[in-house]
Design a protein around this motif. Structure first.
Motif, mmCIF file in Angstrom:
data_model
loop_
_atom_site.group_PDB
_atom_site.id
_atom_site.type_symbol
_atom_site.label_atom_id
_atom_site.label_comp_id
_atom_site.label_asym_id
_atom_site.label_seq_id
_atom_site.Cartn_x
_atom_site.Cartn_y
_atom_site.Cartn_z
ATOM 1 N N LEU A 109 0.816 -1.213 0.000
ATOM 2 C CA LEU A 109 0.000 0.000 0.000
ATOM 3 C C LEU A 109 0.853 1.268 0.000
ATOM 4 N N ALA A 110 1.951 1.258 0.754
ATOM 5 C CA ALA A 110 2.715 2.486 0.956
ATOM 6 C C ALA A 110 3.716 2.766 -0.157
ATOM 7 N N ALA A 111 4.297 1.731 -0.773
ATOM 8 C CA ALA A 111 5.355 1.963 -1.765
ATOM 9 C C ALA A 111 4.873 2.794 -2.961
ATOM 10 N N PRO A 112 3.756 2.438 -3.612
ATOM 11 C CA PRO A 112 3.323 3.279 -4.741
ATOM 12 C C PRO A 112 3.001 4.712 -4.323
ATOM 13 N N LEU A 145 -16.766 -5.112 4.726
ATOM 14 C CA LEU A 145 -16.355 -6.217 3.863
ATOM 15 C C LEU A 145 -16.572 -7.571 4.533
ATOM 16 N N GLY A 146 -16.846 -7.541 5.837
ATOM 17 C CA GLY A 146 -17.062 -8.780 6.569
ATOM 18 C C GLY A 146 -16.288 -8.797 7.868
ATOM 19 N N GLY A 147 -16.855 -9.417 8.888
ATOM 20 C CA GLY A 147 -16.175 -9.522 10.167
ATOM 21 C C GLY A 147 -16.321 -8.275 11.001
ATOM 22 N N SER A 148 -15.492 -8.189 12.027
ATOM 23 C CA SER A 148 -15.551 -7.071 12.965
ATOM 24 C C SER A 148 -14.780 -5.851 12.497
ATOM 25 N N GLY A 149 -13.952 -6.014 11.486
ATOM 26 C CA GLY A 149 -13.102 -4.917 11.036
ATOM 27 C C GLY A 149 -11.740 -4.905 11.684
ATOM 28 N N GLN A 150 -11.574 -5.640 12.779
ATOM 29 C CA GLN A 150 -10.267 -5.773 13.414
ATOM 30 C C GLN A 150 -9.598 -7.013 12.830
ATOM 31 N N ASN A 151 -8.818 -6.812 11.809
ATOM 32 C CA ASN A 151 -8.249 -7.937 11.071
ATOM 33 C C ASN A 151 -6.943 -7.519 10.414
ATOM 34 N N LEU A 152 -6.381 -8.409 9.621
ATOM 35 C CA LEU A 152 -5.079 -8.156 9.006
ATOM 36 C C LEU A 152 -5.140 -7.058 7.956
ATOM 37 N N LEU A 153 -6.275 -6.893 7.299
ATOM 38 C CA LEU A 153 -6.402 -5.814 6.314
ATOM 39 C C LEU A 153 -6.325 -4.455 6.994
ATOM 40 N N THR A 154 -7.039 -4.289 8.085
ATOM 41 C CA THR A 154 -6.972 -3.028 8.833
ATOM 42 C C THR A 154 -5.554 -2.773 9.323
ATOM 43 N N ALA A 155 -4.900 -3.807 9.834
ATOM 44 C CA ALA A 155 -3.522 -3.655 10.295
ATOM 45 C C ALA A 155 -2.605 -3.273 9.148
ATOM 46 N N SER A 156 -2.811 -3.845 7.966
ATOM 47 C CA SER A 156 -1.979 -3.505 6.809
ATOM 48 C C SER A 156 -2.176 -2.052 6.403
ATOM 49 N N ILE A 157 -3.422 -1.593 6.439
ATOM 50 C CA ILE A 157 -3.697 -0.190 6.089
ATOM 51 C C ILE A 157 -3.006 0.750 7.065
ATOM 52 N N ILE A 158 -3.110 0.466 8.344
ATOM 53 C CA ILE A 158 -2.480 1.326 9.350
ATOM 54 C C ILE A 158 -0.964 1.300 9.202
ATOM 55 N N LEU A 159 -0.394 0.108 9.000
ATOM 56 C CA LEU A 159 1.052 0.021 8.798
ATOM 57 C C LEU A 159 1.466 0.775 7.544
ATOM 58 N N GLY A 160 0.665 0.692 6.484
ATOM 59 C CA GLY A 160 0.985 1.423 5.270
ATOM 60 C C GLY A 160 1.068 2.914 5.509
ATOM 61 N N LEU A 161 0.137 3.458 6.279
ATOM 62 C CA LEU A 161 0.170 4.884 6.591
ATOM 63 C C LEU A 161 1.366 5.234 7.477
ATOM 64 N N MET A 162 1.745 4.326 8.361
ATOM 65 C CA MET A 162 2.852 4.610 9.275
ATOM 66 C C MET A 162 4.195 4.621 8.558
ATOM 67 N N ILE A 163 4.349 3.761 7.548
ATOM 68 C CA ILE A 163 5.639 3.700 6.861
ATOM 69 C C ILE A 163 5.676 4.566 5.607
ATOM 70 N N LEU A 164 4.528 5.153 5.245
ATOM 71 C CA LEU A 164 4.469 6.014 4.062
ATOM 72 C C LEU A 164 5.477 7.158 4.121
#
Length: 283
Positions: A78-81, A132-151
């Motif tokens: 997410l962050a590299a591009p 998209l499904g589930g509680s929202g606390q999942n690996l996709l949310t973590a990936s998005i947050i990590l992407g913003l942190m390393i951007l």
């Protein structure tokens, strides 16, 4: 070498040796603390045990290793591009008045504490991902947050790498009739490849080392992920949660988790560095 450069050379060598020594000391500490687990449990059990149940003597690390790699690679994807595009925008497309403001905003993003990212992810991003499904606390949310942190790391270092490309190269390409987009794609980005690779290395090590934000948004469930919408627990989060009360083999296995993290970081750093260095050498 001029005599005046000798003190600087000695200082640089001393600091370089000191840095390598610190890394080796940390590695030695982890090996020492992990050794009781290797002696009593062996190495294969960390990959073959059914799950993570320290009370029952089950110390499977594979679910947490998978969650760690998935979230870190997801953050980089997410962050590299975005980071590289930000650097290209600043160097070639942004109005001169906007450039310093854009850089200050990216630097401000780098200074936000990880717990604030975690809170924002928990309150804002997780409910959106829950659609998209589930509680929202999942690996996709973590990936998005990590992407913003390393951007910011990718954006600022890529900006510096692109800015160091000799201007005569871009001027020569323009004189040959290449459009700006072709100059960026065919001249600038290949020439800045080594610097951009270094930015990716630092960013992915930052992602692998993040604990608090991921702990808050990833779901904190030790299970083998089946998709990005699965909850998970990373190695970092597991160490932070359990080291305070762990003892005996349980405590030693947590240090094994630290060794696993260093191994993952080392493999990824070598892979990215070799790729960047090879492509640079071919040019």
């Amino acid at each position: 070498m001029p005599r005046s450069d000798l003190p600087l050379k000695l200082v640089c060598r001393t600091l370089a040796v000191g840095s390598a020594t610190i890394v080796l000391l940390i590695l030695g500490f982890l090996v020492r603390e992990s050794w009781p687990a290797f002696q009593s449990l062996g190495f294969a059990r960390f990959f073959s045990d059914d799950g993570w149940h320290p009370v029952s003597g089950q110390f499977g690390l594979m679910p947490m290793i998978a969650a760690t790699i998935i979230t870190s690679l997801g953050g980089i994807v997410l962050a590299a591009p975005l980071g590289i595009a930000s650097a290209v925008f600043v160097q070639f497309y942004a109005p001169s008045v906007l450039v310093p403001w854009h850089r200050r905003l990216v630097e401000l993003l780098a200074g936000i504490p990880s717990v604030v990212f975690g809170l924002w992810g928990l309150v804002v991003v997780a409910p959106l991902v829950a659609g998209l499904g589930g509680s929202g606390q999942n690996l996709l949310t973590a990936s998005i947050i990590l992407g913003l942190m390393i951007l910011p790391t990718i954006a600022l270092l890529s900006d510096s790498a692109i800015g160091s490309v000799p201007r005569v190269w871009t001027q020569g390409a323009a004189a040959l009739g290449l459009q700006r987009s072709a100059i960026v794609a065919q001249v600038v980005l290949p020439a800045a490849g080594r610097g951009i690779s270094a930015a990716l290395v630092l960013a992915i090590t930052r992602a692998l080392g993040e604990t608090m934000a991921v702990l808050m948004v990833a779901g904190n469930v030790v299970q083998m992920p089946t998709s990005l919408l699965s909850p998970g627990r990373t190695l970092n989060a597991n160490i932070a949660l359990e080291l305070g009360y762990a003892s005996a083999d349980h405590r030693s296995v947590l240090f094994v988790s630290g060794l696993m993290l260093m191994l993952i970081v080392g493999v990824l750093v070598v892979a990215i560095s070799r790729r960047g260095g090879t492509s640079y050498a071919r040019r």
